[in-house]
Design an enzyme around this catalytic site. Structure first.
Site, PDB file in Angstrom:
ATOM      1  N   ARG A  46       0.846  -1.202   0.000  1.00  0.00           N
ATOM      2  CA  ARG A  46       0.000   0.000   0.000  1.00  0.00           C
ATOM      3  C   ARG A  46       0.879   1.249   0.000  1.00  0.00           C
ATOM      4  NH1 ARG A  46      -2.891  -3.303   3.762  1.00  0.00           N
ATOM      5  NH2 ARG A  46      -2.044  -2.195   5.566  1.00  0.00           N
ATOM      6  N   LYS A 136     -12.459  14.666   4.565  1.00  0.00           N
ATOM      7  CA  LYS A 136     -13.575  14.154   3.769  1.00  0.00           C
ATOM      8  C   LYS A 136     -14.407  13.167   4.566  1.00  0.00           C
ATOM      9  CE  LYS A 136     -14.184  10.775   1.376  1.00  0.00           C
ATOM     10  NZ  LYS A 136     -14.155   9.550   0.553  1.00  0.00           N
ATOM     11  N   GLU A 177     -19.399  14.812   1.326  1.00  0.00           N
ATOM     12  CA  GLU A 177     -19.632  13.841   0.252  1.00  0.00           C
ATOM     13  C   GLU A 177     -20.903  13.018   0.495  1.00  0.00           C
ATOM     14  OE1 GLU A 177     -16.525  10.903  -0.293  1.00  0.00           O
ATOM     15  OE2 GLU A 177     -17.449  10.088  -2.077  1.00  0.00           O
ATOM     16  N   LYS A 219     -18.667  17.060  -2.631  1.00  0.00           N
ATOM     17  CA  LYS A 219     -18.226  15.941  -3.481  1.00  0.00           C
ATOM     18  C   LYS A 219     -19.436  15.026  -3.696  1.00  0.00           C
ATOM     19  CE  LYS A 219     -15.077  12.012  -3.677  1.00  0.00           C
ATOM     20  NZ  LYS A 219     -13.722  11.533  -3.480  1.00  0.00           N
TER      21      LYS A 219
END
Ligand code: 5MM
Length: 338
Positions: A46, A136, A177, A219
């Site tokens: 990752r 976010k 979002e 978003k």
């Protein structure tokens, strides 16, 4: 108190030719993405994959900010530089996904609620010291015969608004979002109706929680037919339906709308964004992207977990970033794909 700091972050994130890269896949999601190219989801894989994305040469020509997962915020490059610093050194703003995922909403089959508010102020303060300047939180709304319920829309809107208020208190710009999923056989009109109700409810909640709209970004999903709907729509139809919905619900004070791709193909996500920017002459907000899959899918495929393919993966990412930058200005042509 933090107005100037947030204004600067918003200005950088909404730079006229740029968009945001969502690289904030949680453990389960990145495992799924890696599995699709036969790569094991180890911490080192990752780290090296994300380092390769962030060091693609010239990325900052198209990308203004990157949303990171908590683990990445604390990882370092092969030469020992913290990954948020690797981004900041190129003028790319580091951000952080702060929600803790979704759970079923009790008593409302089919509906989900996002959690993660507990301890959020403390977590955010820690993320800020690690370099995060924006955050976010994703709320997920699925469409089915008997859902979403009004209650699910309200409870998710309230969560988004509470999260956004906490961010702003700490000088962190919140990306709000609310995602209406494209899974299902519903038509574009049903997606439009649900998206309109969701956005209207979200902006009422943001108002109630005294969130300063000037210092946030939205978003959202585009207004699309469900994946299994037999009646698919053209980019122009999608752009028209999306803009009608947003003009009705998104206040002009919001500086930027950065769409998610939500499972659209990378080319469709680019073409739809381009149609919106071609069609919308006098919209009050910047219309840009905050794509995850639609930026990363070709890069992941080209990389395939091999160090020798890092350059090819970076070129694949840069191509999508460049084309979405063009789409964000209404200058994308299908011929540019060649
Ligand atoms: C909707 O997903 C967001 C945008 O990505 P796409 O453009 O691929 O739709 C994305 O930022 C998402 O929120 C993150 O990948 C985190 O998702 P998970 O499922 O890991 O919480």
């Amino acid at each position: 108190m933090f107005s100037q700091e947030m204004e600067k972050t918003v200005l950088e994130l909404t730079a006229p030719t740029k968009g945001i890269l969502a690289a904030d896949e949680s453990a389960g999601t990145i495992e799924k993405r890696f599995k699709s190219v036969d790569v094991a989801s180890t911490e080192e894989n990752r780290r090296s994959y994300r380092e390769a994305l962030f060091t693609a040469p010239g990325l900052s020509d198209y990308i203004s900010g990157v949303i990171l997962f908590e683990e990445t915020l604390q990882q370092k490059s092969a030469t020992g530089v913290p990954l948020p610093q690797v981004l900041a050194d190129q003028g790319i703003v580091p951000g952080i996904k702060v929600d803790k995922g979704t759970q079923a909403l009790a008593n409302f089959p089919g509906d989900k609620v996002t959690h993660g508010l507990q301890g959020l102020p403390e977590r955010l303060a820690g993320y800020k010291t690690l370099g995060a300047r924006f955050a976010k939180w994703r709320a997920v709304i699925a469409i089915g015969d008997n859902f979403p319920s009004t209650r699910a829309i309200e409870v998710n809107a309230d969560g988004l608004a509470r999260y956004a208020a906490i961010c702003q208190e700490l000088g962190i710009v919140p990306i709000v979002e609310p995602e209406v999923l494209m899974d299902g056989g519903h038509d574009i009109a049903r997606c439009a109706a649900v998206t309109e109700e969701v956005l209207e409810t979200v902006f009422h909640a943001l108002h109630r929680h005294r969130v300063q709209l000037e210092y946030m970004l939205l978003k959202p999903n585009m207004v699309l037919p469900g994946k299994d709907c037999p009646q698919q729509a053209s980019a122009e139809e999608i752009a028209a339906a999306t803009l009608i919905c947003f003009r009705r619900t998104v206040p002009a004070a919001v500086p930027g709308i950065n769409f998610l791709s939500g499972g659209q193909s990378d080319q469709a996500a680019t073409a739809n964004l381009n149609a919106m920017n071609t069609y919308a002459q006098q919209q009050p907000w910047q219309l840009s992207f905050s794509y995850g899959r639609a930026l990363q899918a070709p890069a992941l495929k080209a990389w395939h977990g091999a160090a020798a393919n890092i350059g090819a993966g970076q070129q694949a990412l840069l191509k999508r970033a460049r084309l979405n930058s063009a789409a964000r200005q209404g200058k994308y042509l299908v011929s540019m794909e060649a």
